[in-house]
Design an enzyme around this catalytic site. Structure first.
Site, PDB file in Angstrom:
ATOM      1  N   HIS A   1       0.394   2.236   1.307  1.00 32.85           N
ATOM      2  CA  HIS A   1      -0.455   2.179   2.500  1.00 32.85           C
ATOM      3  C   HIS A   1      -1.320   0.933   2.465  1.00 32.85           C
ATOM      4  O   HIS A   1      -1.760   0.502   1.401  1.00 32.85           O
ATOM      5  CB  HIS A   1      -1.322   3.427   2.653  1.00 32.85           C
TER       6      HIS A   1
ATOM      7  N   ASP B   1      -8.500   6.935   8.335  1.00 29.74           N
ATOM      8  CA  ASP B   1      -8.781   7.462   7.001  1.00 29.74           C
ATOM      9  C   ASP B   1      -9.753   8.636   7.119  1.00 29.74           C
ATOM     10  O   ASP B   1     -10.726   8.587   7.871  1.00 29.74           O
ATOM     11  CB  ASP B   1      -9.376   6.352   6.124  1.00 29.74           C
TER      12      ASP B   1
ATOM     13  N   VAL C   1      -3.153   8.067  -3.446  1.00 32.38           N
ATOM     14  CA  VAL C   1      -2.019   8.661  -2.736  1.00 32.38           C
ATOM     15  C   VAL C   1      -0.822   7.745  -2.940  1.00 32.38           C
ATOM     16  O   VAL C   1      -0.868   6.558  -2.561  1.00 32.38           O
ATOM     17  CB  VAL C   1      -2.330   8.840  -1.230  1.00 32.38           C
TER      18      VAL C   1
ATOM     19  N   ASN D   1      -4.190  -0.891  -2.627  1.00 34.80           N
ATOM     20  CA  ASN D   1      -4.411  -0.495  -4.015  1.00 34.80           C
ATOM     21  C   ASN D   1      -3.052  -0.179  -4.624  1.00 34.80           C
ATOM     22  O   ASN D   1      -2.310   0.657  -4.090  1.00 34.80           O
ATOM     23  CB  ASN D   1      -5.322   0.736  -4.074  1.00 34.80           C
TER      24      ASN D   1
ATOM     25  N   GLN E   1      -5.541   3.495  -6.577  1.00 39.37           N
ATOM     26  CA  GLN E   1      -4.602   4.178  -5.694  1.00 39.37           C
ATOM     27  C   GLN E   1      -4.616   5.671  -6.027  1.00 39.37           C
ATOM     28  O   GLN E   1      -4.504   6.056  -7.201  1.00 39.37           O
ATOM     29  CB  GLN E   1      -3.175   3.629  -5.852  1.00 39.37           C
TER      30      GLN E   1
HETATM   31  P1  5GP Z   1      -5.934   4.941  -2.026  1.00 43.11           P
HETATM   32  O1  5GP Z   1      -7.126   5.263  -2.879  1.00 43.11           O
HETATM   33  O2  5GP Z   1      -4.691   5.658  -2.504  1.00 43.11           O
HETATM   34  O3  5GP Z   1      -5.713   3.473  -1.839  1.00 43.11           O
HETATM   35  O4  5GP Z   1      -6.287   5.466  -0.586  1.00 43.11           O
HETATM   36  C1  5GP Z   1      -5.987   6.730  -0.136  1.00 43.11           C
HETATM   37  C2  5GP Z   1      -6.804   6.934   1.111  1.00 43.11           C
HETATM   38  O5  5GP Z   1      -6.299   8.070   1.772  1.00 43.11           O
HETATM   39  C3  5GP Z   1      -8.284   7.214   0.830  1.00 43.11           C
HETATM   40  O6  5GP Z   1      -9.081   6.235   1.489  1.00 43.11           O
HETATM   41  C4  5GP Z   1      -8.508   8.611   1.369  1.00 43.11           C
HETATM   42  O7  5GP Z   1      -9.758   8.773   2.000  1.00 43.11           O
HETATM   43  C5  5GP Z   1      -7.353   8.782   2.337  1.00 43.11           C
HETATM   44  N1  5GP Z   1      -6.880  10.138   2.462  1.00 43.11           N
HETATM   45  C6  5GP Z   1      -6.640  11.014   1.447  1.00 43.11           C
HETATM   46  N2  5GP Z   1      -6.176  12.171   1.943  1.00 43.11           N
HETATM   47  C7  5GP Z   1      -6.127  12.024   3.291  1.00 43.11           C
HETATM   48  C8  5GP Z   1      -5.738  12.904   4.340  1.00 43.11           C
HETATM   49  O8  5GP Z   1      -5.322  14.049   4.152  1.00 43.11           O
HETATM   50  N3  5GP Z   1      -5.833  12.416   5.607  1.00 43.11           N
HETATM   51  C9  5GP Z   1      -6.268  11.144   5.877  1.00 43.11           C
HETATM   52  N4  5GP Z   1      -6.319  10.768   7.144  1.00 43.11           N
HETATM   53  N5  5GP Z   1      -6.649  10.298   4.892  1.00 43.11           N
HETATM   54  C10 5GP Z   1      -6.579  10.734   3.622  1.00 43.11           C
END
Ligand code: 5GP
Length: 112
Positions: free
Chosen positions: A98, A30, A94, A85, A92
């Site tokens: 995941h 992450d 993205v 999430n 969430q």
């Molecule tokens: P969510 O909030 O959707 O459950 O988690 C998305 C995760 O993706 C977050 O923890 C965020 O830090 C991570 N993330 C967002 N953009 C990128 C990226 O470009 N590269 C990587 N490696 N992680 C990302």
């Protein structure tokens, strides 16, 4: 499904610290880690969120857990937390399914 940051990582259009890959799944660190070890396990199949998965995804969903377990061991973790999430109201951001895998520090319950 629309292109997301994670589909671009799968296609190597944007860089990521990839720590596991096979024909079905990818794991990468992450970018904003919430623990000393924090990586994401994603299916290569574009599923926006867990609630979009169907019965046909049964084996894939189970497989992602096995990948999470395998990569956690590879990272030296014995105790770790998995988090999914589902939807904006659950943080969430993205919209490519995941599994967060976090380890290397104590975790409390309930989560925030
Ligand atoms: P969510 O909030 O959707 O459950 O988690 C998305 C995760 O993706 C977050 O923890 C965020 O830090 C991570 N993330 C967002 N953009 C990128 C990226 O470009 N590269 C990587 N490696 N992680 C990302």
């Amino acid at each position: 499904m629309a292109e997301t940051l994670f589909s671009k990582i799968i296609q190597r259009q944007i860089p990521a610290d990839i720590i596991y890959e096979d024909d079905q799944a990818l794991a990468f660190r992450d970018i904003n880690p919430q623990a000393p070890v924090h990586f994401l396990v994603i299916p290569k199949k574009p599923i926006a969120k867990l609630s979009d998965a169907s019965d046909g995804d049964q084996a894939l969903l189970g497989y992602l857990l096995l990948v999470a377990n395998k990569v956690a061991a590879q990272e030296g973790l014995t105790d770790f937390r998995l988090n999914v999430n589902n939807g904006a109201g659950a943080s969430q951001t993205v919209f490519h399914l995941h599994i967060h895998v976090l380890g290397g520090r104590p975790f409390s319950w309930p989560p925030g």
